[in-house]
Enzyme design. Structure first.
Site, PDB file in Angstrom:
ATOM      1  N   GLN A 296      -1.215   0.277  -3.695  1.00 50.35           N
ATOM      2  CA  GLN A 296      -0.628   1.502  -4.227  1.00 50.35           C
ATOM      3  C   GLN A 296       0.501   1.095  -5.171  1.00 50.35           C
ATOM      4  O   GLN A 296       0.710   1.727  -6.184  1.00 50.35           O
ATOM      5  CB  GLN A 296      -0.097   2.361  -3.076  1.00 50.35           C
TER       6      GLN A 296
ATOM      7  N   ILE B  14       1.176   6.998  -0.079  1.00 49.77           N
ATOM      8  CA  ILE B  14       0.478   6.028   0.766  1.00 49.77           C
ATOM      9  C   ILE B  14      -0.964   5.888   0.320  1.00 49.77           C
ATOM     10  O   ILE B  14      -1.633   6.888   0.052  1.00 49.77           O
ATOM     11  CB  ILE B  14       0.494   6.484   2.242  1.00 49.77           C
ATOM     12  N   CYS B  15      -1.444   4.641   0.257  1.00 52.55           N
ATOM     13  CA  CYS B  15      -2.860   4.415  -0.016  1.00 52.55           C
ATOM     14  C   CYS B  15      -3.526   3.989   1.291  1.00 52.55           C
ATOM     15  O   CYS B  15      -3.409   2.844   1.711  1.00 52.55           O
ATOM     16  CB  CYS B  15      -3.031   3.328  -1.080  1.00 52.55           C
ATOM     17  N   LEU B  16      -4.153   4.951   1.953  1.00 52.13           N
ATOM     18  CA  LEU B  16      -4.819   4.652   3.219  1.00 52.13           C
ATOM     19  C   LEU B  16      -6.093   5.494   3.275  1.00 52.13           C
ATOM     20  O   LEU B  16      -6.045   6.711   3.089  1.00 52.13           O
ATOM     21  CB  LEU B  16      -3.891   4.974   4.395  1.00 52.13           C
TER      22      LEU B  16
ATOM     23  N   ASN C 159       0.803  -1.220   0.000  1.00 50.93           N
ATOM     24  CA  ASN C 159       0.000   0.000   0.000  1.00 50.93           C
ATOM     25  C   ASN C 159       0.840   1.276   0.000  1.00 50.93           C
ATOM     26  O   ASN C 159       0.314   2.365   0.205  1.00 50.93           O
ATOM     27  CB  ASN C 159      -0.953   0.018   1.198  1.00 50.93           C
TER      28      ASN C 159
END
Lengths: 190, 199
Positions: free
Chosen positions: B126, B91-93, B83
């Protein structure tokens, strides 16, 4: 994160001399923290509380709701909230609205409902069982179908087997069934 | 209203400094400039993960509309995680995007990122290369992530096999990071990595 915080155990072990004043100070501090707005982290001004119980300044909460008009959730617990479902908190002597805020609409007003009367009137039955209404749309004979196909709607109980009421109901339902069949036949063959 | 951001960051900064996570060295927060718009975060790799023992530095940019919009966070330390982009550190959050809530703080963001390191979400990646490796060859992923933690975040676990392969590519004139990326992407298959680098 579930571990007990070391500060609590430390407080217990602390030497007790002059501890009283320390304690009151701590309590005061705690009270302040309790009244902090969850958005600006400052003491809440024009305080409002959501139905999920979270405290905010009204200007802060208003801006949060404006930022995401499509997703209005509580900033703390993400419960659904809206402008209408916010309760203002009035402390003593704070009822006069001194500053007419230009940018922010005034805080929503508190809602006051009369206390429920006692149980004296419950005998009339409306309150207990609820009041049901149904609409039928269409010409006269279709009324039969709508009433026949209204599944799931609470209706009076069927009269018990054998009573004159039961016989009457059976007779009526047969009459209506025949009427309906004749009507369908007429529709088909006419 | 513009200084509500600065005011809040000031308070949050104090809160983080006093928090027990800082005492346990799990997270760290430093100011980069004096007007509270840019900060440097640091999180420790969680135990029992390939990131254990590493320290990961984050760039935190606070928008003027904070806390109504989330801070912009990116890994500065290179990391191998489904991610997190191994190239840019993006960052993919969800909480840094549409699931942000105004009551979240820099402390909760840092703790959420630490939780992300121990619970990757390969179905919402990500970095597609890392996510594919995670799903297809978990052991290879763990080995690679541990190696990156050692190389970039000061992690203790040294894998001499990986280091040897990188050294051979470096000897061929390839830059070290580029060699590491190529080998990581091809499951440490030296031949295929070389092929890709020279094609």
């Amino acid at each position: 994160m579930a571990s007990p915080s070391p500060s609590t155990s430390h407080d217990i072990n602390e030497p007790r001399d002059g501890g009283d004043t320390q304690n009151t100070k701590d309590e005061e501090k705690k009270d302040e923290n309790l009244l902090e707005c969850n958005i600006c982290l400052d003491t809440a001004k024009d305080a409002v509380v959501s139905l999920c119980g979270h405290l905010f300044c009204w200007p802060c909460l208003h801006q949060w709701l404006e930022t995401r008009p499509n997703r209005q959730v509580c900033p703390v617990c993400k419960a659904a909230i809206s402008k209408e479902k916010v309760v203002p908190l009035y402390g003593r002597g704070s009822t006069k609205q001194e500053d007419p805020r230009d940018k922010v609409p005034p805080r929503p007003a508190g809602q006051r409902t009369e206390p429920e009367p006692g149980n004296n009137f419950s005998g009339f039955g409306f309150g207990d069982s609820g009041f049901h209404m149904s609409f039928g749309i269409g010409a006269f004979p279709f009324g039969f179908f709508t009433s026949t196909f209204n599944f799931g709607e609470p209706r009076p109980n069927v009269a018990t087997h054998g009573t004159p009421m039961y016989m009457e109901e059976q007779f009526l339902s047969k009459v209506f069934l025949w009427l309906a069949m004749i009507f369908i036949a007429w529709l088909l063959f006419a | 209203m513009a200084n509500i951001a600065a005011q809040r960051i000031k308070r949050e900064f104090k809160e983080v400094i006093k928090s027990e996570e800082v005492a346990k060295c799990a997270i760290k927060l430093e100011l980069v400039d004096n007007n509270y718009t840019e900060l440097k975060g640091e999180i420790a790799g969680p135990p029992d993960t390939p990131y254990e023992g590493g320290n990961f530095v984050l760039e935190i940019k606070v928008p003027e509309t904070y806390p109504f919009n989330p801070p912009k966070v990116r890994f500065i330390t290179k990391i191998w995680h489904p991610n997190i982009s191994s190239v840019t550190g993006a960052i993919c959050l969800d909480i840094l995007k549409d699931q942000w809530a105004a009551a979240m703080t820099l402390r909760t963001v840092l703790l959420s990122l630490q939780a992300l390191l121990s619970a990757a979400e390969p179905d919402d990646p990500q970095d597609a290369v890392v996510a594919r490796q995670y799903k297809e060859n978990l052991d290879m992923f763990k080995l690679t992530a541990r190696h990156w933690t050692n190389a970039y975040a000061g992690g203790p676990s040294v894998n001499s096999e990986c280091d040897d392969k990188i050294k051979r590519l470096v000897d061929m004139g390839i830059e070290e990071h580029q060699a590491r990326v190529a080998l990581s992407s091809y499951n440490w298959d030296l031949e295929r990595a070389t092929e890709q680098l020279f094609s």
